[in-house]
Design a protein around this motif. Sequence first.
Motif, short mmCIF file in Angstrom:
data_model
loop_
_atom_site.label_atom_id
_atom_site.label_comp_id
_atom_site.label_asym_id
_atom_site.label_seq_id
_atom_site.Cartn_x
_atom_site.Cartn_y
_atom_site.Cartn_z
N THR A 190 -2.98 3.98 -2.18
CA THR A 190 -4.08 3.99 -1.22
C THR A 190 -4.30 5.36 -0.57
OG1 THR A 190 -2.59 3.22 0.52
CG2 THR A 190 -3.87 1.55 -0.67
N ALA A 191 -3.30 6.27 -0.65
CA ALA A 191 -3.46 7.56 0.02
C ALA A 191 -2.53 8.59 -0.61
CB ALA A 191 -3.16 7.43 1.51
N GLN A 250 -7.45 7.57 -0.33
CA GLN A 250 -7.73 8.49 0.77
C GLN A 250 -6.87 9.74 0.65
OE1 GLN A 250 -8.45 7.10 4.73
NE2 GLN A 250 -8.53 4.96 4.10
N ARG A 277 0.86 -1.19 0.00
CA ARG A 277 0.00 0.00 0.00
C ARG A 277 0.89 1.23 0.00
NH1 ARG A 277 -3.29 -0.54 5.29
NH2 ARG A 277 -1.15 -0.92 6.00
N SER A 328 -1.83 7.24 9.52
CA SER A 328 -3.20 6.80 9.20
C SER A 328 -3.39 5.29 9.21
CB SER A 328 -3.60 7.33 7.83
OG SER A 328 -2.81 6.72 6.80
N LEU A 374 -1.14 11.37 7.06
CA LEU A 374 -0.99 10.21 6.17
C LEU A 374 -0.07 9.17 6.80
CD1 LEU A 374 -0.48 10.22 2.32
CD2 LEU A 374 0.94 8.79 3.78
N ASP A 424 -11.38 5.43 -3.49
CA ASP A 424 -10.37 4.37 -3.38
C ASP A 424 -9.04 4.90 -2.86
OD1 ASP A 424 -12.14 2.51 -4.32
OD2 ASP A 424 -11.45 2.60 -6.40
N THR A 429 -2.98 3.55 6.62
CA THR A 429 -3.47 3.20 5.28
C THR A 429 -2.35 2.87 4.31
OG1 THR A 429 -3.46 5.52 4.56
CG2 THR A 429 -5.47 4.71 5.60
N VAL A 430 -1.08 3.06 4.73
CA VAL A 430 0.03 2.84 3.80
C VAL A 430 1.15 2.04 4.48
CG1 VAL A 430 -0.44 4.96 2.51
CG2 VAL A 430 1.19 5.02 4.41
N GLY A 465 1.59 5.42 -0.40
CA GLY A 465 1.08 6.79 -0.30
C GLY A 465 2.02 7.74 -1.00
#
Length: 374
Positions: free
Chosen positions: A33-34, A55, A5, A66, A63, A53, A68-69, A7
């Motif tokens: 992903t971000a 963020q 993932r 988060s 970030l 999809d 997310t990455v 960013g």
Amino acid sequence: MNKLRIGIVGLGNMGMEHAKYLIENQVKNAQLTAVSDISLERLKQVAEQWGSDVQRFESYEALFKSGTVDAVMLCTPHYDHPRLAIEAFTCGLHVLVEKPAGVYTRQVKEMNEAAAASGKIYGIMYNQRTNPLYLKLRELISSGELGEIRRTNWIITNWYRSQAYYNSSRWRATWAGEGGGVLINQAPHQLDLWQWTTGLMPKRIRAFCAFGKDRDIEVENEVTAYVEYENGATGVFVTSTHETPGTNRFEITGDRGKIVIEDDKMTFWRLRQLEPEFNRDNTSAFAQPECWKFDIPVAASVTQHLEITRNWTEAILQGTPLLAPGEDGIKGLTLSNAMLLSTWTDNWVELPIDEDLFYDKLQEKIRLSTKAIR
């Protein structure tokens, strides 16, 4: 980890270019992903283009924290690269930083130390290392085909930039905004390739930089540098952004011949006998070693930025060796810092450079700047 993932921090020209091929799934087992950017308008555009999809974060800190990455690509202004990379490592993230690694070697050294301590995969976007021409050159030199290097000469003046280019943003071509001119913005790839392909770093440099030549800017836009190597070889590096038509010619001479890269072609003049051996045995006043000329076949060019990202992803997921380790970024930056420092002090600069002196000189330039302040 089956899928990485990723960013992206900074959605300028390069950030958007990287985002595009990630969105198009051109990097196997990787997903964007971000993203983060200080421009709310740019984040709005991302939402319209890519939907939910990807963020969006208004700060890189958000970030990084988060969840997310797993890894980040840093596409921010030059000065920010080391600081953001160090914070990313602290957050347990892998890092791929855009070139240049930073503006001065002292801060890049701190980034390298943080990377080593983190155990994370750390790459730099030296995409020209994927160019088949320079891969072939590095292979020929490292294999001994050229013999011991005696001279290097790179003229890279096809970076033409008009005043309109410099006027397009207030931070361009300023000490506070970019930290330099052609050496930090246009020529970092060549400074990297110069030492990467030959395997040589100079022992000392004498450079002559022109600042704002034929342009209303404060940083260097023309450079002529002379270098000396430990083995007695010498080199010249010439670059500029104000002349046209420009030239891109890299010539390397060894005791077994000469290689020239120009117009996307490689030519090898190979001596049948090593020059020192010929010189030892020859008795004719004007004789020369027999020489054969070859046009070296080189594979078709690849999508260079994409290839570096693929390699970095594979290094994280599969342990593939990095083609452009982030730690290497300090080498080309050392050359550009030395060239500026040589000009500012009107003297030779020994490598490694006096990092504190360079930093002090740079801060003085920023304080005296009449251009945009970052």
